[in-house]
Scaffold this motif. Structure first.
Motif, short mmCIF file in Angstrom:
data_model
loop_
_atom_site.label_atom_id
_atom_site.label_comp_id
_atom_site.label_asym_id
_atom_site.label_seq_id
_atom_site.Cartn_x
_atom_site.Cartn_y
_atom_site.Cartn_z
N ALA A 48 7.48 11.27 -53.07
CA ALA A 48 8.64 11.16 -52.20
C ALA A 48 8.19 11.02 -50.75
O ALA A 48 7.16 11.56 -50.36
N GLN A 49 8.98 10.31 -49.98
CA GLN A 49 8.61 10.13 -48.58
C GLN A 49 9.39 11.11 -47.73
O GLN A 49 10.49 11.52 -48.08
N ARG A 50 8.81 11.44 -46.60
CA ARG A 50 9.44 12.37 -45.67
C ARG A 50 9.12 11.94 -44.25
O ARG A 50 8.03 11.48 -43.96
N VAL A 51 10.11 12.12 -43.37
CA VAL A 51 9.95 11.81 -41.95
C VAL A 51 10.23 13.07 -41.16
O VAL A 51 11.28 13.69 -41.34
N THR A 52 9.31 13.42 -40.29
CA THR A 52 9.46 14.63 -39.49
C THR A 52 9.51 14.28 -38.01
O THR A 52 8.61 13.62 -37.48
N GLN A 53 10.57 14.71 -37.37
CA GLN A 53 10.68 14.62 -35.92
C GLN A 53 10.70 16.05 -35.41
O GLN A 53 11.70 16.74 -35.54
N PRO A 54 9.59 16.53 -34.87
CA PRO A 54 9.48 17.96 -34.58
C PRO A 54 10.35 18.47 -33.45
O PRO A 54 10.64 19.66 -33.38
N GLU A 55 10.76 17.57 -32.56
CA GLU A 55 11.55 18.00 -31.41
C GLU A 55 13.02 17.64 -31.61
O GLU A 55 13.35 16.48 -31.84
N LYS A 56 13.89 18.65 -31.53
CA LYS A 56 15.33 18.37 -31.58
C LYS A 56 15.80 17.81 -30.23
O LYS A 56 16.73 17.02 -30.17
N LEU A 57 15.15 18.27 -29.17
CA LEU A 57 15.58 17.91 -27.83
C LEU A 57 14.36 17.66 -26.95
O LEU A 57 13.39 18.42 -26.99
N LEU A 58 14.43 16.58 -26.18
CA LEU A 58 13.40 16.28 -25.21
C LEU A 58 14.08 15.98 -23.88
O LEU A 58 14.93 15.10 -23.81
N SER A 59 13.72 16.73 -22.87
CA SER A 59 14.37 16.62 -21.58
C SER A 59 13.33 16.23 -20.53
O SER A 59 12.32 16.93 -20.39
N VAL A 60 13.56 15.12 -19.83
CA VAL A 60 12.62 14.65 -18.83
C VAL A 60 13.39 14.19 -17.60
O VAL A 60 14.61 14.02 -17.64
N PHE A 61 12.66 13.97 -16.50
CA PHE A 61 13.26 13.41 -15.30
C PHE A 61 13.01 11.91 -15.25
O PHE A 61 12.02 11.40 -15.79
N LYS A 62 13.92 11.23 -14.60
CA LYS A 62 13.81 9.78 -14.41
C LYS A 62 12.45 9.44 -13.84
O LYS A 62 11.97 10.11 -12.91
N GLY A 63 11.83 8.41 -14.42
CA GLY A 63 10.52 7.98 -13.95
C GLY A 63 9.35 8.64 -14.65
O GLY A 63 8.21 8.18 -14.52
N ALA A 64 9.61 9.70 -15.40
CA ALA A 64 8.54 10.39 -16.13
C ALA A 64 8.24 9.65 -17.43
O ALA A 64 9.11 8.96 -17.98
N PRO A 65 7.03 9.80 -17.96
CA PRO A 65 6.72 9.19 -19.26
C PRO A 65 7.42 9.96 -20.38
O PRO A 65 7.66 11.15 -20.28
N VAL A 66 7.72 9.22 -21.44
CA VAL A 66 8.40 9.80 -22.58
C VAL A 66 7.61 9.51 -23.85
O VAL A 66 7.12 8.38 -24.03
N GLU A 67 7.51 10.51 -24.71
CA GLU A 67 6.93 10.30 -26.04
C GLU A 67 7.77 11.08 -27.04
O GLU A 67 7.82 12.30 -26.99
N LEU A 68 8.41 10.37 -27.93
CA LEU A 68 9.18 11.01 -29.00
C LEU A 68 8.32 10.94 -30.26
O LEU A 68 7.93 9.86 -30.69
N LYS A 69 8.07 12.10 -30.83
CA LYS A 69 7.12 12.18 -31.94
C LYS A 69 7.78 11.93 -33.29
O LYS A 69 8.93 12.33 -33.53
N CYS A 70 7.02 11.25 -34.14
CA CYS A 70 7.46 11.00 -35.51
C CYS A 70 6.23 11.04 -36.40
O CYS A 70 5.27 10.31 -36.18
N ASN A 71 6.28 11.91 -37.40
CA ASN A 71 5.23 11.96 -38.40
C ASN A 71 5.85 11.70 -39.77
O ASN A 71 7.00 12.05 -40.01
N TYR A 72 5.08 11.10 -40.64
CA TYR A 72 5.63 10.78 -41.95
C TYR A 72 4.65 11.17 -43.04
O TYR A 72 3.46 11.35 -42.81
N SER A 73 5.19 11.33 -44.23
CA SER A 73 4.35 11.53 -45.40
C SER A 73 4.78 10.53 -46.45
O SER A 73 5.97 10.45 -46.81
N TYR A 74 3.85 9.72 -46.87
CA TYR A 74 4.10 8.71 -47.90
C TYR A 74 2.76 8.18 -48.35
O TYR A 74 1.92 7.84 -47.53
N SER A 75 2.56 8.08 -49.61
CA SER A 75 1.24 7.72 -50.14
C SER A 75 0.97 6.23 -50.09
O SER A 75 -0.17 5.80 -50.14
N GLY A 76 2.00 5.41 -50.01
CA GLY A 76 1.81 3.95 -50.00
C GLY A 76 1.83 3.39 -48.60
O GLY A 76 1.59 4.08 -47.62
#
Lengths: 115, 109
Positions: free
Chosen positions: B1-29
């Motif tokens: 079975a595949q699974r997608v994990t987004q560890p952060e429910k909320l990400l708060s930044v100021f305008k002009g700052a860099p952003v990285e929204l994390k996504c990890n997955y588990s899937y054998s194929g």
């Protein structure tokens, strides 16, 4: 064509009642999908049609749920004997055949509240 | 079975700052990875997919098979980027995506 449409947008019902939702896909799209989304979660797949054929159903789709797409155009999702746990946003999406055109386009959703 | 994990429910930044929204997955194929976005009072829509290797609205995402990640990045966040972002995975040959729970991005002025 203004995109995928869903009706009604909101439905409040009492536990035990039956409800039916309608989805009208983008006109040239042959695939149609139903999802359920609860608070704090992403959409969860329920079922999928290619033209009028229902090709896949999730284990989430209990016997109380039934979906149809009789002429390969609009689809209906019926929930019988609703339970409070059925309260959710029900999303419909459609897509078209082709490797580069299988993007799913979502409707605005129908929000169901079961009292 | 595949699974997608987004560890952060909320990400708060100021305008002009860099952003990285994390996504990890588990899937054998071999997966297909997507980012979807939902702006306030709008419907869910596709932002980008890994096979396209494109930048949309300044966002990019690289599939890292070694780390099983597909993080969404933007060097300079804008207020109009505020939205819910969902990472999704699809098996090759399937039409059905599995979604993560989503990350709410808020960009402050």
């Amino acid at each position: 064509d203004t995109g995928v449409s869903q009706n009604p947008r909101h439905k409040i019902t009492k536990r035990g009642q039956n409800v039916t939702f309608r989805c009208d896909p983008i006109s040239e799209h042959n695939r149609l999908y139903w999802y359920r989304q609860t608070l704090g979660q992403g959409p969860e797949f329920l079922t999928y049609f290619q033209n009028e054929a229902q090709l896949e159903k999730s284990r989430l789709l209990s016997d109380r749920f039934s979906a149809e797409r009789p002429k390969g155009s609009f689809s209906t999702l019926e929930i019988q004997r609703t339970e409070q746990g059925d309260s959710a946003m029900y999303l419909c999406a459609s897509s078209r055949d082709g490797a580069s055109t299988d993007t799913q386009y979502f409707g605005p959703g129908t929000r169901l509240t079961v009292l | 079975a595949q699974r997608v994990t987004q560890p952060e429910k909320l990400l708060s930044v100021f305008k002009g700052a860099p952003v990285e929204l994390k996504c990890n997955y588990s899937y054998s194929g071999s997966p297909e990875l997507f980012w979807y976005v939902q702006y306030s009072r709008q419907r869910l829509q596709l932002l980008l997919r890994h096979i396209s290797r494109e930048s949309i609205k300044g966002f990019t995402a690289d599939l890292n098979k070694g780390e099983t990640s597909f993080h969404l990045k933007k060097p300079f966040a804008q207020e109009e980027d505020s939205a819910m972002y969902y990472c999704a995975l699809r098996r090759v040959g399937s039409y059905i995506p599995t979604f993560g729970r989503g990350t709410s991005l808020i960009v402050h002025p």
